[in-house]
Design an enzyme around this catalytic site. Sequence first.
Site, PDB file in Angstrom:
ATOM      1  N   LYS A 161       3.583  27.831  18.365  1.00 11.09           N
ATOM      2  CA  LYS A 161       3.697  26.509  19.039  1.00 11.09           C
ATOM      3  C   LYS A 161       1.251  26.585  19.816  1.00 11.09           C
ATOM      4  O   LYS A 161       1.493  27.652  19.693  1.00 11.09           O
ATOM      5  CB  LYS A 161       3.937  26.920  21.054  1.00 11.09           C
ATOM      6  CG  LYS A 161       4.352  26.019  21.728  1.00 11.09           C
ATOM      7  CD  LYS A 161       4.780  26.715  23.134  1.00 11.09           C
ATOM      8  CE  LYS A 161       4.488  25.336  23.726  1.00 11.09           C
ATOM      9  NZ  LYS A 161       5.571  25.707  25.059  1.00 11.09           N
ATOM     10  N   SER A 216       8.700  22.107  26.452  1.00 10.09           N
ATOM     11  CA  SER A 216       7.709  21.826  26.285  1.00 10.09           C
ATOM     12  C   SER A 216       7.431  22.803  24.861  1.00 10.09           C
ATOM     13  O   SER A 216       6.610  21.988  23.862  1.00 10.09           O
ATOM     14  CB  SER A 216       6.384  22.572  27.078  1.00 10.09           C
ATOM     15  OG  SER A 216       6.395  23.366  26.977  1.00 10.09           O
ATOM     16  N   SER A 251      11.004  26.325  28.617  1.00  5.08           N
ATOM     17  CA  SER A 251      10.734  25.384  27.802  1.00  5.08           C
ATOM     18  C   SER A 251      10.809  26.174  26.910  1.00  5.08           C
ATOM     19  O   SER A 251      10.825  25.471  24.861  1.00  5.08           O
ATOM     20  CB  SER A 251       8.539  25.645  27.712  1.00  5.08           C
ATOM     21  OG  SER A 251       8.650  24.639  28.844  1.00  5.08           O
TER      22      SER A 251
HETATM   23  N1  GLN Z   1       9.935  21.809  32.225  1.00  6.88           N
HETATM   24  C1  GLN Z   1       9.378  22.943  33.243  1.00  6.88           C
HETATM   25  C2  GLN Z   1       7.538  22.265  33.324  1.00  6.88           C
HETATM   26  O1  GLN Z   1       7.847  21.089  32.971  1.00  6.88           O
HETATM   27  C3  GLN Z   1       9.356  23.715  32.114  1.00  6.88           C
HETATM   28  C4  GLN Z   1       7.903  24.029  31.651  1.00  6.88           C
HETATM   29  C5  GLN Z   1       7.651  25.041  30.630  1.00  6.88           C
HETATM   30  O2  GLN Z   1       8.409  26.141  30.367  1.00  6.88           O
HETATM   31  N2  GLN Z   1       6.457  25.905  30.336  1.00  6.88           N
HETATM   32  O3  GLN Z   1       7.192  22.937  34.615  1.00  6.88           O
END
Ligand code: GLN
Length: 497
Positions: free
Chosen positions: A84, A159, A183
Amino acid sequence: MPISHETYASLTLEDTLWGLRSGAFTAPELLDAALARIDACEPAVNAVITMDIPGATKAAGAWPRNGTRAGTGASLAGAPIAVKDNLMTRGLKTTCGSRILGNFVPPYDAGVVEKLRAAGAVIVCKTNMDEFAMGSSGRNSAYGATGNPWNPKLVPGGSSSGSAAIVAYGGVPAAIGTDTGGSIRQPASFCGLVGMKPTYGRVSRWGVGALGSSLDQVGPITRTVRDNALLFDIIAGHDGRDSSSLENPFVPTLPTIEDGVAGLRTAYDPGLLDRGGVHPAHAEAIRFAVKAIRGAGGEVVEVALPLVKYGVAAYYIICACESSANLARFDGVRYGVRERAGGGLWDTYSKTRGLGFGDEVKRRIMMGAYALSSGYYDAYYLKAARVRRLFATEYEKLLAGVDVVLLPVTPAPPRPLDQDCTPLENYLGDVFTVPANMAGIPALAFPVGTHDGLPVGVQAMAGYFREDALYRLARTIEKEATLSDPPWARPAPEAGQ
Ligand code: GLN
């Protein structure tokens, strides 16, 4: 022997390692197949921000045959892996999915990247992501949205959208993601994959672009449960450069993964599934898992999880507060793109941040700065921190009596890529994933089947350091699950379809 990209796409990580060790193909041949597959799928999917062809070619060249080099014992030797784009990679652009880091080339590797390289992994590319890991769709990237390889008209989740998508289309057998509130698990689930959010402090956060430092963890995304454990065992362990890294000795999970579920107690909350709000296919997935566990000799008990509904509110306060502080460093002076403005330093700051950050990032910075400001701190941050404590206590109590808790990964299936929704609608999709981050416990998402041509997963959570129990459970259920017509076994998707 050269290997076609279609054959390569369906190889698991264990298959590639076996093939390399047995001499069925070499690491450079495998890399050629990976690059061909990525080339074929990227126009429709957009899972990659930056390819590292020179770096990957050099790394693969170190393993010309048999995937072994005398005396190294390198366990990922020659395997193509994607990372990532919020993990620092030395000499290779690292954007965190943001315009503000569009030109940022880190001078060092993240702790996890170091471990991958030391194990002989061939890091092929940096994957697309929601900007600074804020999001659950892949649409918040400054480098274009990512499509879901099962159906490129749908979101792949986020994400870690690119890390999931590239594994799903068979560009690499395994990828690394980060998980602050879901994410890794949510995109893994939307793409029919296995995704682990480890115990907080188990995997090094050193060199990871921070979102919510007290919530963030790095973890693997793979197609099989065994592959996931294999990669987790390589990246886990203490790192003195991360102040929250735990020193507890690490016990590898792969050796016990076939031990089955006899002796494991699993709990789930049937009320949560019946109360509405959970898509019937996702509720059915939990029932399927319960049946598979019982069938394999495991015990399943019913419990109540009354706090679930408070998770999103508490998480979004804590995450926004931490991210507003973490993102203060991006000012156009120390890192990344600088937008020069005539009026001096303050104007440069505001122009750089104004143009450099996307809408969701700005929203969280404002929300976090507001909640932390004097007069509001007690009402928002402190209250959220207390709710977080309640979560930790609820799970500590529960997990003193059972080994594993089953939950859905998400309430609903992936949305269409072109469907706009409000921030709140997006946030609510994280209801089942944020509790594990707030409690710091490990959680694994894995697929149990398909519904209407899309994969459906379940989530299992365990006590601190019990990743082994999660893998044993998931491995048992995996044997009963079938994923029909997955994208890694299909021809490359066509752009514009
Ligand atoms: N969807 C969650 C957020 O937007 C989780 C994001 C993540 O785990 N990086 O914060």
